[in-house]
Design an enzyme around this catalytic site. Structure first.
Site: not given
Length: 275
Positions: A43, A68, A73, A112, A127
Site C-alpha cells: 500500500e 497495522r 517495496c 524496485h 520479493d
C-alpha cells in the site's frame, strides 16, 4: 559497520504464523514469502498522506508490526531481508526497473527493491513488495524454465543487461521488471524511495494502490476499484465511491489501519470521485 537488527523478531514471526524461529531452508523461504504477502499488504497510503516514507528498519518495524500497516517495496522487502538475515539466510538486497504495463523493450528508472538468496550454492530471487502481481514463492534465478507459485507461473529470462521477470497472465508472458545483481547500498534505496514517493509523475503519488494475497486469491484496490482475482476464475469487481467505506474496506479486506489524516481523506475522496 554492522547492519541494524530487528527489535522484535518474535512478534514478526508470530504475525507470520511461527511460534519459533524456523531453519534457513528452501521450504522455510517458501512459507515465509507466501505468508508475508498475505499478512502485510502492499500500500502507498503514506505517500498519499503527504508524509515522508521512512525506510530505516526501525521505522518500518514500527509502521508494519505495531501500527497495522503495509508498505511498498522499499519497506516490505527491507523488512523481509532483515528477517531472512536474522534467520541465517545468505541474502542481499538488489534492485530493478518496473516495466509492467510498459511496451516490450521499455527501460525505466531503477525503482524496485527485491532480494537475492543463495541456498547451498543455488540462487533465488524473493520479493514481497510488488503490488498486485507479487510472486508468492521464491524463484530460481539460473533457469529460463516456467516456475510455479501458489498463484501465477513465472519465468526469468537472462539477457546482456541482467534478467527480466515475466508472469503468465491470461496465457501471455507479460514482463514485470528488469533486474540485475549489482551491489546496492542504503543510499541507492534512499534515492529510489525519494523518487517514487515525491516525484509528481510517480504513480505512487497519483493513485491509491493496495494489494494482498491469500489462498487462491489476490485482492487489489486501485483508487476506488476493488477487485478479487481468483486463480482459474473471472475477477469480481466493484467500485467504492465513499471515503469512509473505502477506509473500512482497507481494514476488512487488507487488514490495514489507515492513518487518521484529514489530508489523506481529502486525497482519497478526490481519487475515488466519479470522473
Amino acid at each position: 559497520m554492522s547492519q541494524p537488527r530487528l527489535s522484535n523478531l518474535a512478534l514478526y514471526l508470530q504475525r507470520l504464523g511461527f511460534d519459533e524461529a524456523p531453519p534457513p531452508t528452501l521450504e522455510t523461504l517458501r512459507r515465509l514469502q507466501w505468508r508475508h504477502t498475505g499478512a502485510f499488504a502492499f500500500e502507498n497510503l503514506t505517500t498519499l498522506s503527504g508524509d515522508p516514507v521512512l525506510i530505516d528498519l526501525a521505522s518500518i518495524e514500527q509502521k508494519v508490526l505495531h501500527h497495522r500497516r503495509g508498505g511498498y517495496c522499499y519497506e516490505l522487502n527491507h523488512l523481509f531481508l532483515a528477517l531472512l538475515q536474522e534467520l541465517g539466510f545468505d541474502a542481499q538486497g538488489i534492485s530493478g526497473r518496473v516495466v509492467m504495463g510498459q511496451p516490450e523493450g521499455a527501460w525505466t528508472a531503477r525503482t524496485h527493491r527485491l532480494s537475492l538468496v543463495t541456498l547451498h550454492g543455488v540462487r533465488y530471487i524473493t520479493d514481497v513488495g510488488f503490488g498486485g502481481m507479487v510472486p508468492t514463492g521464491p524463484l530460481l534465478l539460473d533457469t529460463s524454465a516456467e516456475q510455479s507459485t501458489p498463484h501465477e507461473p513465472y519465468r526469468i529470462e537472462q539477457h546482456v543487461d541482467g534478467y527480466t521477470l515475466r508472469a503468465k497472465v491470461e496465457n501471455e508472458w507479460r514482463p514485470m521488471y528488469i533486474f540485475d545483481l549489482q551491489r546496492q547500498e542504503d543510499i541507492d534505496y534512499k534515492v529510489g524511495n525519494w523518487y517514487v514517493s515525491t516525484h509528481p509523475d510517480s504513480p505512487f503519488a497519483l493513485r491509491l494502490m493496495v494489494a494482498r494475497t491469500g489462498d487462491g486469491w489476490r485482492r487489489t484496490l486501485n483508487n476506488g476499484s476493488f477487485a478479487i482475482h481468483r486463480v482459474g476464475h473471472e475477477s469480481v469487481r466493484r467500485e467504492v465511491a465513499d471515503v469512509e467505506e473505502l477506509i473500512a474496506l482497507l481494514q476488512s479486506e487488507f487488514d490495514i489501519q489507515a492513518p487518521d489524516s484529514e489530508r489523506l481523506k481529502q486525497t482519497l475522496g478526490r481519487l475515488i470521485a466519479p470522473a
